[in-house]
Design a protein around this motif. Sequence first.
Motif, PDB file in Angstrom:
ATOM      1  N   SER A  32     -39.709  23.443 -72.249  1.00 58.68           N
ATOM      2  CA  SER A  32     -39.569  22.435 -71.200  1.00 58.68           C
ATOM      3  C   SER A  32     -40.643  22.619 -70.126  1.00 58.68           C
ATOM      4  CB  SER A  32     -38.190  22.541 -70.553  1.00 58.68           C
ATOM      5  OG  SER A  32     -38.159  21.845 -69.332  1.00 58.68           O
ATOM      6  N   PRO A  33     -41.522  21.619 -69.936  1.00 57.28           N
ATOM      7  CA  PRO A  33     -42.506  21.716 -68.845  1.00 57.28           C
ATOM      8  C   PRO A  33     -41.840  21.839 -67.480  1.00 57.28           C
ATOM      9  CG  PRO A  33     -43.091  19.951 -70.369  1.00 57.28           C
ATOM     10  CD  PRO A  33     -41.711  20.395 -70.739  1.00 57.28           C
ATOM     11  N   ALA A  34     -40.679  21.209 -67.323  1.00 59.31           N
ATOM     12  CA  ALA A  34     -39.976  21.284 -66.031  1.00 59.31           C
ATOM     13  C   ALA A  34     -39.543  22.710 -65.736  1.00 59.31           C
ATOM     14  CB  ALA A  34     -38.766  20.348 -66.045  1.00 59.31           C
ATOM     15  N   LEU A  35     -39.028  23.424 -66.745  1.00 60.43           N
ATOM     16  CA  LEU A  35     -38.613  24.816 -66.536  1.00 60.43           C
ATOM     17  C   LEU A  35     -39.814  25.709 -66.268  1.00 60.43           C
ATOM     18  CD1 LEU A  35     -35.803  25.351 -69.222  1.00 60.43           C
ATOM     19  CD2 LEU A  35     -35.566  24.767 -66.798  1.00 60.43           C
ATOM     20  N   LEU A 158     -46.061  13.254 -67.018  1.00 61.08           N
ATOM     21  CA  LEU A 158     -46.788  14.537 -67.028  1.00 61.08           C
ATOM     22  C   LEU A 158     -46.845  15.171 -65.642  1.00 61.08           C
ATOM     23  CD1 LEU A 158     -49.766  13.785 -69.487  1.00 61.08           C
ATOM     24  CD2 LEU A 158     -47.436  14.567 -70.006  1.00 61.08           C
ATOM     25  N   GLU A 159     -45.880  14.864 -64.811  1.00 61.35           N
ATOM     26  CA  GLU A 159     -45.895  15.390 -63.447  1.00 61.35           C
ATOM     27  C   GLU A 159     -45.821  16.917 -63.424  1.00 61.35           C
ATOM     28  OE1 GLU A 159     -42.075  14.709 -61.279  1.00 61.35           O
ATOM     29  OE2 GLU A 159     -41.588  13.504 -63.035  1.00 61.35           O
ATOM     30  N   HIS A 160     -45.055  17.486 -64.342  1.00 69.14           N
ATOM     31  CA  HIS A 160     -44.922  18.947 -64.352  1.00 69.14           C
ATOM     32  C   HIS A 160     -46.204  19.605 -64.849  1.00 69.14           C
ATOM     33  CE1 HIS A 160     -40.765  18.339 -63.370  1.00 69.14           C
ATOM     34  NE2 HIS A 160     -40.541  17.680 -64.494  1.00 69.14           N
ATOM     35  N   HIS A 161     -46.833  19.022 -65.857  1.00 67.05           N
ATOM     36  CA  HIS A 161     -48.114  19.559 -66.328  1.00 67.05           C
ATOM     37  C   HIS A 161     -49.156  19.522 -65.215  1.00 67.05           C
ATOM     38  CE1 HIS A 161     -46.165  18.457 -70.175  1.00 67.05           C
ATOM     39  NE2 HIS A 161     -46.856  19.450 -70.681  1.00 67.05           N
ATOM     40  N   GLY A 167     -51.710  24.280 -59.688  1.00 63.23           N
ATOM     41  CA  GLY A 167     -51.164  25.411 -58.951  1.00 63.23           C
ATOM     42  C   GLY A 167     -50.173  25.021 -57.881  1.00 63.23           C
ATOM     43  N   LYS A 168     -49.622  23.796 -57.979  1.00 71.97           N
ATOM     44  CA  LYS A 168     -48.699  23.301 -56.954  1.00 71.97           C
ATOM     45  C   LYS A 168     -47.226  23.452 -57.352  1.00 71.97           C
ATOM     46  CE  LYS A 168     -52.017  19.885 -55.228  1.00 71.97           C
ATOM     47  NZ  LYS A 168     -52.328  18.439 -55.055  1.00 71.97           N
ATOM     48  N   ALA A 169     -46.977  23.926 -58.576  1.00 73.43           N
ATOM     49  CA  ALA A 169     -45.600  24.122 -59.019  1.00 73.43           C
ATOM     50  C   ALA A 169     -45.096  25.477 -58.535  1.00 73.43           C
ATOM     51  CB  ALA A 169     -45.534  24.047 -60.538  1.00 73.43           C
ATOM     52  N   ALA A 170     -43.797  25.695 -58.681  1.00 74.96           N
ATOM     53  CA  ALA A 170     -43.206  26.959 -58.249  1.00 74.96           C
ATOM     54  C   ALA A 170     -43.778  28.144 -59.018  1.00 74.96           C
ATOM     55  CB  ALA A 170     -41.689  26.904 -58.428  1.00 74.96           C
TER      56      ALA A 170
END
Length: 474
Positions: A32-35, A158-161, A167-170
């Motif tokens: 999961s890209p979200a995870l 593709l927001e999570h990708h 480098g903006k994800a958790a």
Amino acid sequence: MDENFLLKTETARYLFNLSKNEPIYDYHCHLSPALIAQNKQFEDLGEIWLGTDHYKWRMMRAMGFDEYYITGSACSYEKFLTWAKTVENLIGNPLYHWSHLELQRYFDIFEPLTEKSAPLIWEKANALLKTHELSIKGIFEKFNVHTVGTTDDPADSLEHHRAIAEGKAAIGKISTNVLPSFRPDRAININVQRHRHGNNSFKDYINILSEVSGIKIKTTDDILLALEKRLNFFIENGCRTSDHALEYVPFNLMSNGKIDKIFKNVMKDKYVSKEETDAYKTKILCGLAKLYSDRGIVMQLHLGASRNVNSRMFKSIGADTGYDFVSDQLMSTNLGSLLNKMESSGTKPSLPKTILYTLNPKDYYPLVTIMGGFQDNNTKGKMQLGTAWWFCDNKDGMEEQIRILANNGVLPLFIGMLTDSRSFLSYPRHEYFRRILCNIIGKWVENGEYPRDMEKLEKIIKDISFGNAKKYFE
């Protein structure tokens, strides 16, 4: 399952020591890209091990356990205990090997998992799951994961990708490439009244595709135009491969006018025959192949999976829950015709780099010989026999795929293993594959079937473990 597990010769052990630290290029999976973006820290061994793993669910059902303890509302510990009672019976099953490799590599637990040992294993593993080392970022770093190729619908934002890449994800900055793969099955399966995940019919999906692409879809050429626009968007976000799941290989040629009429009939909820369905699929697949070829995108064809055989359980708990099976339909004639149509559609060769996977081992010989008819004079290993997949990615299945590829192809060009998994604990499957590969080659060398040229053997092993995939996709 010690350091020499599955390695029966001195040469095999030497070769594995050369391969074991190679990076992992996991070019096809269902993580999961979200995870990944949120750098998920899993609560316990039940969640990370059993939350999405239909391989394990099938075995638990075979043991006669109630669905309450499998996909039902039982707590994680109850589900884990149910799995412990199951796994100690899986002699000869790859799940026994995988589970214990995972306990060893992630948690430093070398005791066999049984109903008796389960409580202590639960406590030790859960304590380690709370550490940074076993966050998703930590797992990627621990196993030297170079690239993860997720599986994504053309309509995906593709927001999570994008967040991961920027480098903006958790998860922050990571060295692992997390890349989308273009999977347009829902635009191809014109005969589907309801998608296997239960959310959209084909007609509904075309409306979604029209909206996200900005293309008003009235004809099959419009569908290809919409898919082209989405493919370009995927490529802008790092996509290097497409993927298609085909229960059987369609091939039927009709005029564009007839195919447009078929499409319009489906959009009006009118019946279309299998021959008409196949004509539509043939046109869309060939159109996509040209788009992939023009852009250097790899085409993956996953063949021979029949899904949701148990309609009662499909209605109860949905798709991807362990009720799929191996199809035994004939496919080689249609596949040869389809690839030939893709190759010869334009003024220049237009078949992209292609990986052919089959869920049925009976198809290995036909596939590897068809591949030989479409290799390219300018591209090493353009056509690939995909690694043993799903029900085949056990010891016997991997050995058979490797031997058949070696018998009829060029094994040193093989792009190697993938996880095809939804589990972040699945990376020891690459180790499992490398052990099997090294054991086979080691045996050939010690039998005198290939020279003991360690420089050449090192290159072969390292290339199949990592290097070939990196070159093939990049």
